[in-house]
Design a protein around this motif. Structure first.
Motif, PDB file in Angstrom:
ATOM      1  N   ASP A 189       0.829  -1.215   0.000  1.00  0.00           N
ATOM      2  CA  ASP A 189       0.000   0.000   0.000  1.00  0.00           C
ATOM      3  C   ASP A 189       0.857   1.256   0.000  1.00  0.00           C
ATOM      4  O   ASP A 189       0.548   2.237  -0.698  1.00  0.00           O
ATOM      5  CB  ASP A 189      -0.936  -0.009   1.212  1.00  0.00           C
ATOM      6  CG  ASP A 189      -2.003  -1.093   1.120  1.00  0.00           C
ATOM      7  OD1 ASP A 189      -2.239  -1.605   0.004  1.00  0.00           O
ATOM      8  OD2 ASP A 189      -2.594  -1.430   2.167  1.00  0.00           O
ATOM      9  N   ALA A 190       1.953   1.233   0.771  1.00  0.00           N
ATOM     10  CA  ALA A 190       2.811   2.414   0.848  1.00  0.00           C
ATOM     11  C   ALA A 190       3.461   2.701  -0.500  1.00  0.00           C
ATOM     12  O   ALA A 190       3.552   3.866  -0.929  1.00  0.00           O
ATOM     13  CB  ALA A 190       3.880   2.218   1.916  1.00  0.00           C
ATOM     14  N   CYS A 191       3.924   1.672  -1.188  1.00  0.00           N
ATOM     15  CA  CYS A 191       4.553   1.872  -2.491  1.00  0.00           C
ATOM     16  C   CYS A 191       3.534   2.312  -3.533  1.00  0.00           C
ATOM     17  O   CYS A 191       3.842   3.152  -4.400  1.00  0.00           O
ATOM     18  CB  CYS A 191       5.262   0.600  -2.930  1.00  0.00           C
ATOM     19  SG  CYS A 191       6.749   0.229  -1.956  1.00  0.00           S
ATOM     20  N   ALA A 192       2.315   1.768  -3.462  1.00  0.00           N
ATOM     21  CA  ALA A 192       1.266   2.186  -4.399  1.00  0.00           C
ATOM     22  C   ALA A 192       0.907   3.649  -4.181  1.00  0.00           C
ATOM     23  O   ALA A 192       0.741   4.416  -5.148  1.00  0.00           O
ATOM     24  CB  ALA A 192       0.039   1.299  -4.242  1.00  0.00           C
ATOM     25  N   THR A 193       0.799   4.055  -2.934  1.00  0.00           N
ATOM     26  CA  THR A 193       0.470   5.444  -2.613  1.00  0.00           C
ATOM     27  C   THR A 193       1.560   6.397  -3.103  1.00  0.00           C
ATOM     28  O   THR A 193       1.279   7.483  -3.615  1.00  0.00           O
ATOM     29  CB  THR A 193       0.273   5.619  -1.104  1.00  0.00           C
ATOM     30  OG1 THR A 193      -0.812   4.780  -0.674  1.00  0.00           O
ATOM     31  CG2 THR A 193      -0.034   7.061  -0.744  1.00  0.00           C
ATOM     32  N   ALA A 194       2.809   5.979  -2.960  1.00  0.00           N
ATOM     33  CA  ALA A 194       3.933   6.820  -3.378  1.00  0.00           C
ATOM     34  C   ALA A 194       4.171   6.767  -4.884  1.00  0.00           C
ATOM     35  O   ALA A 194       4.968   7.549  -5.407  1.00  0.00           O
ATOM     36  CB  ALA A 194       5.197   6.390  -2.639  1.00  0.00           C
ATOM     37  N   GLY A 195       3.526   5.840  -5.581  1.00  0.00           N
ATOM     38  CA  GLY A 195       3.709   5.720  -7.022  1.00  0.00           C
ATOM     39  C   GLY A 195       5.058   5.151  -7.411  1.00  0.00           C
ATOM     40  O   GLY A 195       5.606   5.493  -8.465  1.00  0.00           O
ATOM     41  N   VAL A 196       5.601   4.253  -6.554  1.00  0.00           N
ATOM     42  CA  VAL A 196       6.886   3.628  -6.859  1.00  0.00           C
ATOM     43  C   VAL A 196       6.697   2.120  -7.005  1.00  0.00           C
ATOM     44  O   VAL A 196       5.743   1.551  -6.486  1.00  0.00           O
ATOM     45  CB  VAL A 196       7.935   3.924  -5.761  1.00  0.00           C
ATOM     46  CG1 VAL A 196       8.186   5.418  -5.673  1.00  0.00           C
ATOM     47  CG2 VAL A 196       7.501   3.368  -4.401  1.00  0.00           C
ATOM     48  N   LYS A 197       7.639   1.487  -7.694  1.00  0.00           N
ATOM     49  CA  LYS A 197       7.567   0.045  -7.907  1.00  0.00           C
ATOM     50  C   LYS A 197       8.135  -0.687  -6.688  1.00  0.00           C
ATOM     51  O   LYS A 197       9.064  -0.219  -6.038  1.00  0.00           O
ATOM     52  CB  LYS A 197       8.340  -0.337  -9.162  1.00  0.00           C
ATOM     53  CG  LYS A 197       7.807   0.335 -10.417  1.00  0.00           C
ATOM     54  CD  LYS A 197       8.565  -0.107 -11.651  1.00  0.00           C
ATOM     55  CE  LYS A 197       8.141   0.731 -12.853  1.00  0.00           C
ATOM     56  NZ  LYS A 197       6.687   0.632 -13.134  1.00  0.00           N
ATOM     57  N   LEU A 198       7.566  -1.863  -6.423  1.00  0.00           N
ATOM     58  CA  LEU A 198       8.039  -2.732  -5.346  1.00  0.00           C
ATOM     59  C   LEU A 198       8.297  -4.116  -5.936  1.00  0.00           C
ATOM     60  O   LEU A 198       7.399  -4.726  -6.513  1.00  0.00           O
ATOM     61  CB  LEU A 198       7.000  -2.821  -4.224  1.00  0.00           C
ATOM     62  CG  LEU A 198       7.294  -3.822  -3.099  1.00  0.00           C
ATOM     63  CD1 LEU A 198       8.603  -3.498  -2.390  1.00  0.00           C
ATOM     64  CD2 LEU A 198       6.129  -3.851  -2.102  1.00  0.00           C
ATOM     65  N   MET A 199       9.519  -4.593  -5.777  1.00  0.00           N
ATOM     66  CA  MET A 199       9.897  -5.923  -6.256  1.00  0.00           C
ATOM     67  C   MET A 199      10.541  -6.692  -5.115  1.00  0.00           C
ATOM     68  O   MET A 199      11.315  -6.128  -4.330  1.00  0.00           O
ATOM     69  CB  MET A 199      10.873  -5.809  -7.438  1.00  0.00           C
ATOM     70  CG  MET A 199      11.493  -7.132  -7.882  1.00  0.00           C
ATOM     71  SD  MET A 199      12.541  -6.920  -9.342  1.00  0.00           S
ATOM     72  CE  MET A 199      13.667  -8.315  -9.148  1.00  0.00           C
ATOM     73  N   ILE A 200      10.200  -7.980  -4.993  1.00  0.00           N
ATOM     74  CA  ILE A 200      10.805  -8.850  -3.990  1.00  0.00           C
ATOM     75  C   ILE A 200      11.886  -9.679  -4.669  1.00  0.00           C
ATOM     76  O   ILE A 200      11.696 -10.197  -5.765  1.00  0.00           O
ATOM     77  CB  ILE A 200       9.749  -9.751  -3.321  1.00  0.00           C
ATOM     78  CG1 ILE A 200       8.554  -8.906  -2.852  1.00  0.00           C
ATOM     79  CG2 ILE A 200      10.368 -10.499  -2.142  1.00  0.00           C
ATOM     80  CD1 ILE A 200       8.918  -7.754  -1.921  1.00  0.00           C
ATOM     81  N   ALA A 201      13.022  -9.817  -3.993  1.00  0.00           N
ATOM     82  CA  ALA A 201      14.227 -10.383  -4.617  1.00  0.00           C
ATOM     83  C   ALA A 201      14.217 -11.910  -4.613  1.00  0.00           C
ATOM     84  O   ALA A 201      15.035 -12.551  -3.951  1.00  0.00           O
ATOM     85  CB  ALA A 201      15.476  -9.851  -3.913  1.00  0.00           C
ATOM     86  N   TYR A 202      13.304 -12.488  -5.367  1.00  0.00           N
ATOM     87  CA  TYR A 202      13.275 -13.941  -5.560  1.00  0.00           C
ATOM     88  C   TYR A 202      14.239 -14.284  -6.698  1.00  0.00           C
ATOM     89  O   TYR A 202      13.830 -14.525  -7.843  1.00  0.00           O
ATOM     90  CB  TYR A 202      11.861 -14.400  -5.901  1.00  0.00           C
ATOM     91  CG  TYR A 202      10.893 -14.354  -4.747  1.00  0.00           C
ATOM     92  CD1 TYR A 202      10.996 -15.250  -3.693  1.00  0.00           C
ATOM     93  CD2 TYR A 202       9.861 -13.420  -4.715  1.00  0.00           C
ATOM     94  CE1 TYR A 202      10.095 -15.229  -2.635  1.00  0.00           C
ATOM     95  CE2 TYR A 202       8.955 -13.389  -3.668  1.00  0.00           C
ATOM     96  CZ  TYR A 202       9.075 -14.295  -2.625  1.00  0.00           C
ATOM     97  OH  TYR A 202       8.181 -14.275  -1.582  1.00  0.00           O
ATOM     98  N   ARG A 203      15.531 -14.333  -6.384  1.00  0.00           N
ATOM     99  CA  ARG A 203      16.568 -14.463  -7.407  1.00  0.00           C
ATOM    100  C   ARG A 203      16.402 -15.711  -8.263  1.00  0.00           C
ATOM    101  O   ARG A 203      16.755 -15.712  -9.450  1.00  0.00           O
ATOM    102  CB  ARG A 203      17.952 -14.439  -6.753  1.00  0.00           C
ATOM    103  CG  ARG A 203      18.137 -15.520  -5.714  1.00  0.00           C
ATOM    104  CD  ARG A 203      19.499 -15.488  -5.050  1.00  0.00           C
ATOM    105  NE  ARG A 203      19.550 -16.391  -3.913  1.00  0.00           N
ATOM    106  CZ  ARG A 203      19.701 -17.698  -4.002  1.00  0.00           C
ATOM    107  NH1 ARG A 203      19.836 -18.269  -5.188  1.00  0.00           N
ATOM    108  NH2 ARG A 203      19.729 -18.456  -2.928  1.00  0.00           N
ATOM    109  N   CYS A 204      15.880 -16.809  -7.680  1.00  0.00           N
ATOM    110  CA  CYS A 204      15.787 -18.060  -8.450  1.00  0.00           C
ATOM    111  C   CYS A 204      14.825 -17.949  -9.622  1.00  0.00           C
ATOM    112  O   CYS A 204      14.958 -18.686 -10.603  1.00  0.00           O
ATOM    113  CB  CYS A 204      15.379 -19.217  -7.537  1.00  0.00           C
ATOM    114  SG  CYS A 204      16.647 -19.672  -6.339  1.00  0.00           S
TER     115      CYS A 204
END
Length: 436
Positions: A189-204
């Motif tokens: 929600d915080a990233c959506a409100t700020a208009g920024v992308k959020l990615m989780i580092a699932y390297r595999c």
């Protein structure tokens, strides 16, 4: 001592002799100057779509060489700030920036000023771009920083992601996403409100061999998958480390290394499990006063596939993914390791059982995931592993703990936040770009 006339005579003789040799050499057809030799196009290559390409020079029995790297100029790369300078950052993530093509390291945040100063000098980070964990306001004022990579203990992820989003920066966050599903929701929600992308580092999900297993399974080369086994184990010591503290880790083997099994089988099939059973065992040992040692859980998927996942802090290091399908078997050794993946295929060939080891190009997994995040920023795309992917794993881990507590089967609901309309990859963005 020779007189001047003798010296002059010798010099004249040498010059004359040199001229004679040059003439003889020219008469015998000496090689032309090096600058006059023009290489063939097969060796010089050509420029196509902003990169240099070469035709394949190898014979049909050898695999073609990979194309040369095509990195972006430094001024066009996405600037990253790395938050947290523990083992993972220093041993894997910071070195990986040397292999990225679209990203660059421009800032550091750490709770250890002396260490941060030393590391900044080693990696060419400007002294004014080195901060403590209270430095997010300074990041907000730094136009070189476009993204923040959170590499702190799990229990700090939520606060650091919220701070990065508040600074207006895109966020790449290490797994597990948080200590709970509630924290994960707040981060999305915080990233959506700020208009920024959020990615989780699932390297595999970006690693070449894991992607090939997914391609083989989903392509149906060996028919429907029936049984999947995912194992991720290692041994632990030093009770003071943060991974053995519940407030910082959220749990033990399950969220730390068992998550690779959980996310791995979900990404492999593209489906979401509909039921889970689980058991947890921990010895009488000071290491496990707050977190669990060993977890075994079984996931049932809508297609009928069953996945048995085993993880432990008390068993010899094994990181394997195996798929038993109708017409063959696929085994990926070191599936969840940083390196050393081996892909082995077993299937019938006539009246024989064929065993094939498939050799694939090797790329740094951390560089691949960082470059994917950079691509998403540059092209305004959704990451393959966004916050919704991390949230779903948090929900499923809570269900695994509940199944182990009750000893029964826990029914699972569809993901609460989805990105796709089809039946597969509901919590994932578009497929990542191919490495090369």
């Amino acid at each position: 001592m020779p007189d001047d006339l003798t010296l002059l005579s010798r010099r004249t003789l040498m010059l004359a002799g040199g001229a004679t040799l040059a003439a003889v050499g020219g008469a015998q057809g000496a090689s032309p100057p090096q600058a006059a030799v023009k290489p063939a196009p097969v060796d010089t290559g050509r420029v196509e779509n902003g990169r240099v390409t070469f035709p394949n020079w190898r014979g049909p029995s050898d695999r073609p060489a990979a194309p040369p790297p095509a990195p972006l100029p430094p001024e066009r790369r996405v600037g990253f700030a790395v938050v947290g300078l523990g083992r993972l950052s220093l041993e894997e993530i910071l070195p990986a920036f040397g292999q990225t093509k679209k990203a660059k390291l421009v800032a550091l945040l750490s709770g250890s000023p002396d260490k941060a100063k030393l590391v900044a000098a080693q990696y060419g980070v400007k002294p004014e771009a080195v901060h403590g964990y209270d430095g997010f306001a300074a990041l907000a004022r730094n136009p070189e920083v476009q993204a923040v990579y959170i590499v702190t203990p799990n229990g700090l992820h939520r606060d650091h992601v919220l701070a990065a989003a508040g600074a207006g920066k895109h966020v790449l966050c290490e797994k597990p996403m948080a200590n709970s599903a509630a924290e994960a929701r707040a981060m999305i929600d915080a990233c959506a409100t700020a208009g920024v992308k959020l990615m989780i580092a699932y390297r595999c999900q970006y690693e070449t061999h894991n992607r090939e297993v997914t391609r083989l399974v989903r392509g149906g080369q060996y028919g429907k998958p029936k049984l999947i086994e995912a194992v991720n184990t290692q041994t632990m010591s030093l009770p003071e480390q943060w991974r053995l503290r519940r407030d910082l880790a959220g749990g033990g083997a399950l969220p730390d290394i068992g998550l690779y099994c959980l996310n791995g089988v979900r990404a492999l099939l593209g489906e979401e499990p509909v039921a889970v059973q689980a058991q947890i065992r921990s010895p009488e040992d000071p290491l496990y006063r707050e977190v669990e040692e060993t977890v075994a859980f079984t996931l049932r998927f809508p297609s009928g596939a069953l996945a048995q996942c085993n993880t432990s802090y008390g068993a010899h290091e094994t990181r394997r993914l195996a798929v038993q399908a109708e017409g063959g078997a696929i085994t990926l050794e070191n599936a969840f390791a940083y390196e050393g993946q081996r892909l082995i295929l077993n299937h019938r060939e006539g009246r024989s059982e064929a065993r094939e080891e498939r050799a694939l190009p090797v790329h740094n997994q951390f560089a691949l995931e960082i470059d994917h995040m950079a691509t998403c920023i540059l092209e305004d795309r959704s990451p393959r592993t966004p916050g919704e992917e991390g949230l779903q794993d948090q929900i499923l881990m809570e269900a695994i703990y509940e199944a182990a507590r009750t000893g029964g089967t826990v029914a699972l609901k569809p993901p609460e936040r989805t990105l796709q309309k089809g039946p597969l990859d509901l919590t994932r963005g578009p497929a990542p770009e191919d490495a090369g």
